[in-house]
Design an enzyme around this catalytic site. Structure first.
Site, PDB file in Angstrom:
ATOM      1  CG  ASP A 100      -0.212  -0.180   2.535  1.00 46.62           C
ATOM      2  OD1 ASP A 100       1.021  -0.329   2.507  1.00 46.62           O
ATOM      3  OD2 ASP A 100      -0.863  -0.197   3.596  1.00 46.62           O
ATOM      4  CG  HIS A 101       3.174   2.450   3.252  1.00 43.56           C
ATOM      5  ND1 HIS A 101       2.203   1.607   3.718  1.00 43.56           N
ATOM      6  CD2 HIS A 101       3.406   3.337   4.251  1.00 43.56           C
ATOM      7  CE1 HIS A 101       1.867   1.965   4.946  1.00 43.56           C
ATOM      8  NE2 HIS A 101       2.576   3.009   5.290  1.00 43.56           N
ATOM      9  CG  ASP A 165       1.666   1.331   9.532  1.00 41.88           C
ATOM     10  OD1 ASP A 165       2.263   1.671   8.500  1.00 41.88           O
ATOM     11  OD2 ASP A 165       0.875   2.076  10.148  1.00 41.88           O
ATOM     12  NE  ARG A 453       2.104   9.474  12.699  1.00 39.98           N
ATOM     13  CZ  ARG A 453       2.443   8.188  12.707  1.00 39.98           C
ATOM     14  NH1 ARG A 453       3.037   7.664  11.662  1.00 39.98           N
ATOM     15  NH2 ARG A 453       2.234   7.469  13.777  1.00 39.98           N
ATOM     16  CB  SER A 649       6.611   6.095  11.364  1.00 37.83           C
ATOM     17  OG  SER A 649       7.359   5.019  10.955  1.00 37.83           O
ATOM     18  NE  ARG A 651       8.911   6.196   8.715  1.00 37.36           N
ATOM     19  CZ  ARG A 651       8.481   7.397   8.353  1.00 37.36           C
ATOM     20  NH1 ARG A 651       9.343   8.384   8.173  1.00 37.36           N
ATOM     21  NH2 ARG A 651       7.210   7.651   8.164  1.00 37.36           N
TER      22      ARG A 651
HETATM   23  C1  MIC Z   1       3.326   6.354   8.671  1.00 40.85           C
HETATM   24  O1  MIC Z   1       2.129   6.605   8.695  1.00 40.85           O
HETATM   25  O2  MIC Z   1       4.206   7.122   9.121  1.00 40.85           O
HETATM   26  C2  MIC Z   1       3.768   5.031   8.084  1.00 40.85           C
HETATM   27  C3  MIC Z   1       4.454   5.327   6.826  1.00 40.85           C
HETATM   28  O3  MIC Z   1       2.644   4.242   7.816  1.00 40.85           O
HETATM   29  C4  MIC Z   1       4.683   4.360   9.097  1.00 40.85           C
HETATM   30  C5  MIC Z   1       5.343   3.145   8.614  1.00 40.85           C
HETATM   31  C6  MIC Z   1       6.505   3.388   7.711  1.00 40.85           C
HETATM   32  O4  MIC Z   1       7.273   4.322   7.930  1.00 40.85           O
HETATM   33  O5  MIC Z   1       6.681   2.610   6.781  1.00 40.85           O
HETATM   34  C7  MIC Z   1       3.982   4.042  10.428  1.00 40.85           C
HETATM   35  O6  MIC Z   1       3.040   4.703  10.782  1.00 40.85           O
HETATM   36  O7  MIC Z   1       4.454   3.167  11.167  1.00 40.85           O
HETATM   37 FE1  SF4 Z   2      -0.545   4.627   5.171  1.00 41.34          FE
HETATM   38 FE2  SF4 Z   2       0.595   5.344   7.489  1.00 41.34          FE
HETATM   39 FE3  SF4 Z   2      -0.881   7.062   6.065  1.00 41.34          FE
HETATM   40 FE4  SF4 Z   2      -2.051   5.076   7.280  1.00 41.34          FE
HETATM   41  S1  SF4 Z   2      -0.943   6.758   8.261  1.00 41.34           S
HETATM   42  S2  SF4 Z   2      -2.448   5.743   5.204  1.00 41.34           S
HETATM   43  S3  SF4 Z   2      -0.551   3.446   7.063  1.00 41.34           S
HETATM   44  S4  SF4 Z   2       1.050   6.151   5.466  1.00 41.34           S
END
Ligand code: MIC
Ligand code: SF4
Length: 760
Positions: A100-101, A165, A453, A649, A651
């Site tokens: 998805d990302h 995630d 976010r 996140s 990550r």
């Molecule tokens: C996000 O919303 O910051 C992400 C991208 O979904 C991350 C995961 C990632 O950095 O791959 C998360 O929320 O954990």
């Molecule tokens: Fe994707 Fe993270 Fe955004 Fe949710 S918050 S849509 S998991 S990038």
């Protein structure tokens, strides 16, 4: 593993989980000598050993056995590279990967998906083949955002899962304890080990009344974020209860739980109720709803908890849903919360650009059938009055199932009729996968979204973009005026014919009356014959790189360290390891490390983010280059930070990159939960100032020693010696939260080093 992983959770798994839940809750009641809150029941229900599991909230570390693991494509790469290194035959717990990302939003769903399949083919093929070989279910690109798919297919009341995630807690909307973790934690569980975490505190949110008018589920969590702030939920499960809870749909509850990540909560949950049963049935899981009905008493608070919550929760917050109005949070932080009636004043006072440059509906937080339905109801009213959006409006459906259903039911057409563009079923602009051509880098502008976010530079890589977050209907209503200061609950729009138009608050079905249309199936089961699947990582690839274990600790105190940076203000994982274009390198540690701290504000080089001072020469250089220069010279370093360091996140790149580039410790005022856990896993010492004021003592040209490592023990104090260039010395005490096991990881070089030995 019992059954191969399928496209949905089998009722047999749920039945076994409920038997254990019932038995363990009895043990839990006996051990604590009191009734239990729902969250406590689920934790006991998944304790590795309910008879001995630690129960001291915020103190003990305990072992749990989650029912499932889920990973998304941006984090799964590093997780699966670690799994491969651990040398295990197959996963021990039902596990899925969701693509998805990595899909970039540019023109619209079909083209964007086709481009993604092409540009990411190497990575998708790696994820698909590792999944096939290790018994993991694979959801191909286009099937939807991990959390929406999990909610539709895998989540169940009273279950427990972990996901790589931070928004994994979304599944709490269906009553699951669903926790966001780094890849290394997921690897433990996939390898058959328990998930070890600190026993959470419990915050109760008592809901009364009923949402009315323009207020949506999103506004509940925006309000909670304003109350608790971005660190107020750290180390806690947020448990919603009370009569108001039952008035919110299952997907609305998921929205609330999803954004619990923004207050640092370990997870959030709602009790099982009629709305959850209805959702399970509507998504084809009648058998699970029947089981949940049978065990309903285990899937909610004991009555004493509802009656006297203050006796059981560490903190109780009361929210009257009937009194809630739409909220908007931002810019730059999800806890800067204002009711819509106060936004216009704030715009004037703070000088926010009033014109909205883009409006976005979607993300894992708000892309359900109900969300799109409410947005579409606004769109229909607008179209009838001749209104169109005054700014680009982009819509991301949460899953292929949601997309196919909203298309069939005409909701997409409603939105397109007022000028909306539909993007692929993916994260898209939420994670900076947005090729934005309308605004130049550095241009100050305002966007509104229904995402979760809004850290600087997150959506479009431009730190001058001011991002505000509200519900989908708020976003569409604002898009119709094109102005941030427009209070659609009180003001009228001007129609092209000059008349003024008031929109009424949206209403929509929470679930499709005609049932869901599954759309095109995106699930690929694991291989029947795993031995025939080979995993190829091209040594010349710039996207994938096999891992080399980090070296073990040599038993000596750390000395001669430099201070790479002293971060000021917010230092989220987006500051430490930015996403957007860098998502390309999520499977290549050497390459992604070139983004290390690029977003961080450094007290030593404040002119712009991502810069540092070479302590040897006084020269200002980019932080990744500085880290590399130190590494090449054999100089190890520490990073210093402020409050809630590593917010955001899951990550683990934000922990692996520092380790890879020679970082040995991170010394901060406080940590966000997942990031602290990731640092421990990767063998970096996560230290906090015993006296927060000591942050001020760290200077740009210090040489640092960290002593007391030989006697490292749970609760021990470590001494950080700052040798200043002027010959003076400050010795400052630092704390850590490492258990015996975490200390073993540090000694071994990383948690994976231990696992790899055990796995062979
Ligand atoms: C996000 O919303 O910051 C992400 C991208 O979904 C991350 C995961 C990632 O950095 O791959 C998360 O929320 O954990
Ligand atoms: Fe994707 Fe993270 Fe955004 Fe949710 S918050 S849509 S998991 S990038």
């Amino acid at each position: 593993m019992a059954e191969p992983v399928g496209p949905t959770t089998p009722a047999s798994l749920v039945a076994a989980a409920y038997e254990r839940l019932a038995a363990n809750v009895a043990i839990g009641r006996e051990r604590l000598g009191r009734p239990l809150a729902f969250g406590e029941k689920v934790l006991f229900g998944h304790a590795d050993d309910a008879a001995t599991v630690g129960v001291a909230r915020g103190v003990d570390y305990s072992d749990y056995r989650p029912d499932r693991v889920a990973m998304q494509d941006a984090t799964a790469q590093m997780a699966l590279l670690q799994l491969v290194l651990a040398g295990l035959p197959s996963v021990a717990v039902p596990t899925t990967v969701h693509c998805d990302h990595l899909i970039q939003a540019r023109v619209g769903a079909d083209t964007d998906l086709r481009v993604a399949l092409d540009t990411n083919s190497e990575v998708y093929e790696f994820l698909r083949s590792v999944s096939a070989k290790y018994g993991i279910g694979f959801w191909k690109p286009g099937s939807g955002i991990i959390h929406q798919v999990v909610l539709e297919q895998y989540a169940f009341p009273g279950g427990m899962m972990i996901g790589t995630d931070s928004h994994t807690p979304n599944a709490g909307g269906l009553g699951m304890v669903a926790i966001g973790v780094g890849g290394a934690d997921a690897v433990d569980v996939m390898a058959g080990w328990p998930y070890n975490t600190r026993v959470p505190k419990h915050i109760g949110v008592r809901l009364t009344g009923e949402l009315a008018g323009w207020a949506a589920a999103k506004d509940v969590i925006l309000k909670v974020a304003g109350i608790l702030t971005v660190k107020g939920g750290t180390g806690a499960i947020v448990e919603y209860f009370g009569p108001g809870a039952e008035t919110i749909s299952a997907t609305g509850k998921a929205t609330i739980c999803n954004m619990g990540a923004e207050i640092g909560a370990t997870c959030s949950i709602f009790p099982y109720d009629l709305a959850a049963a209805k959702y399970l049935k509507s998504t084809g899981r009648e058998a699970i709803a029947d089981l949940a009905d049978e065990y309903a008493a285990f899937l909610r608070n004991d009555p004493e908890v509802d009656a006297e919550p203050n006796r059981f929760y560490d903190r109780v917050i009361e929210i009257d849903l009937s009194a809630l109005e739409p909220h908007l949070v931002g810019p730059h932080t999800p806890d800067l919360d204002r009711p819509i009636s106060e936004v216009a004043d704030a715009v004037r006072r703070e000088g926010y650009p009033v014109e909205i440059s883009t409006a976005l509906v979607g993300s894992c937080t708000n892309s359900s059938y109900e969300d799109i339905g409410r947005a579409a109801h606004i769109a229909r009213q607008a179209a009838a009055a001749g209104l169109r959006v005054q700014t680009p409006l982009m819509i991301t459906p949460g899953s292929e199932q949601v997309r196919a259903t909203i298309e069939r039911d005409g909701l997409l057409a409603d939105l397109e009729a007022i000028g909306a563009t539909v993007l692929a079923n993916a994260c898209g602009p939420c994670i900076g996968q947005w090729q934005r051509d309308d605004i130049a880098k550095g241009e100050v502008n305002t966007i509104v979204s229904s995402f979760n976010r809004n850290f600087p530079a997150r959506n479009d890589g431009n730190k001058e973009t001011l991002s505000f977050i509200g519900s989908p209907e708020t976003v569409v209503a604002l898009a119709l005026s094109g102005r941030l200061d427009f209070d659609f609950t009180r003001e009228a729009y001007r129609a092209p014919d000059g008349t003024s138009v008031r929109l009424v608050a949206p209403t929509a079905d929470d679930l499709p009356v005609k049932g869901f249309d599954a759309g095109e199936s995106g699930f690929i089961p694991p291989a029947a014959d795993p031995a025939r699947v080979s995993i190829v990582v091209d040594p010349s690839s710039d996207r994938l790189e096999l891992l080399t274990p980090f070296p073990a600790w040599d038993g000596r105190e750390l000395a001669g360290l430099r201070v790479l940076l002293k971060a000021t203000g917010k230092c989220t994982t987006d500051h430490i390891s930015p996403a957007g274009p860098w998502l390309t390198y999520r499977g290549h540690l050497t390459n992604i490390s070139q983004n290390l701290f690029l977003g961080a504000n450094n007290a030593f080089a404040p002119a712009e983010p991502g810069q540092g001072v070479d302590a040897r020469t006084g020269e200002v250089v980019a932080l990744p280059a500085l880290a590399k220069a130190y590494k090449d010279a054999g100089i190890e370093w520490i990073a210093v930070g402020d409050e809630n360091y590593g917010e955001g996140s899951s990550r683990e790149h934000a922990a692996m990159e520092p380790r890879f580039m020679g970082g040995r410790a991170v010394l901060v005022r406080s940590f966000a939960r997942i990031h602290e856990a990731n640092l421990k896993k990767q063998g970096v010492l996560p230290l906090t100032f015993a006296a927060p004021g000591d942050y001020g003592k760290v200077r740009v040209d210090d040489e640092v020693e960290i002593t007391g490592l030989g006697k490292l023990a749970p609760g021990s104090i470590v001494t950080v010696v700052l040798r200043h260039a002027d010959g003076t010395v400050d010795e400052i005490p630092a704390k850590h939260t490492m258990s015996e096991e975490h200390i073993e990881w540090f000694r071994a070089g990383s948690a994976l080093n231990l696992l790899a030995v055990a796995g062979r």
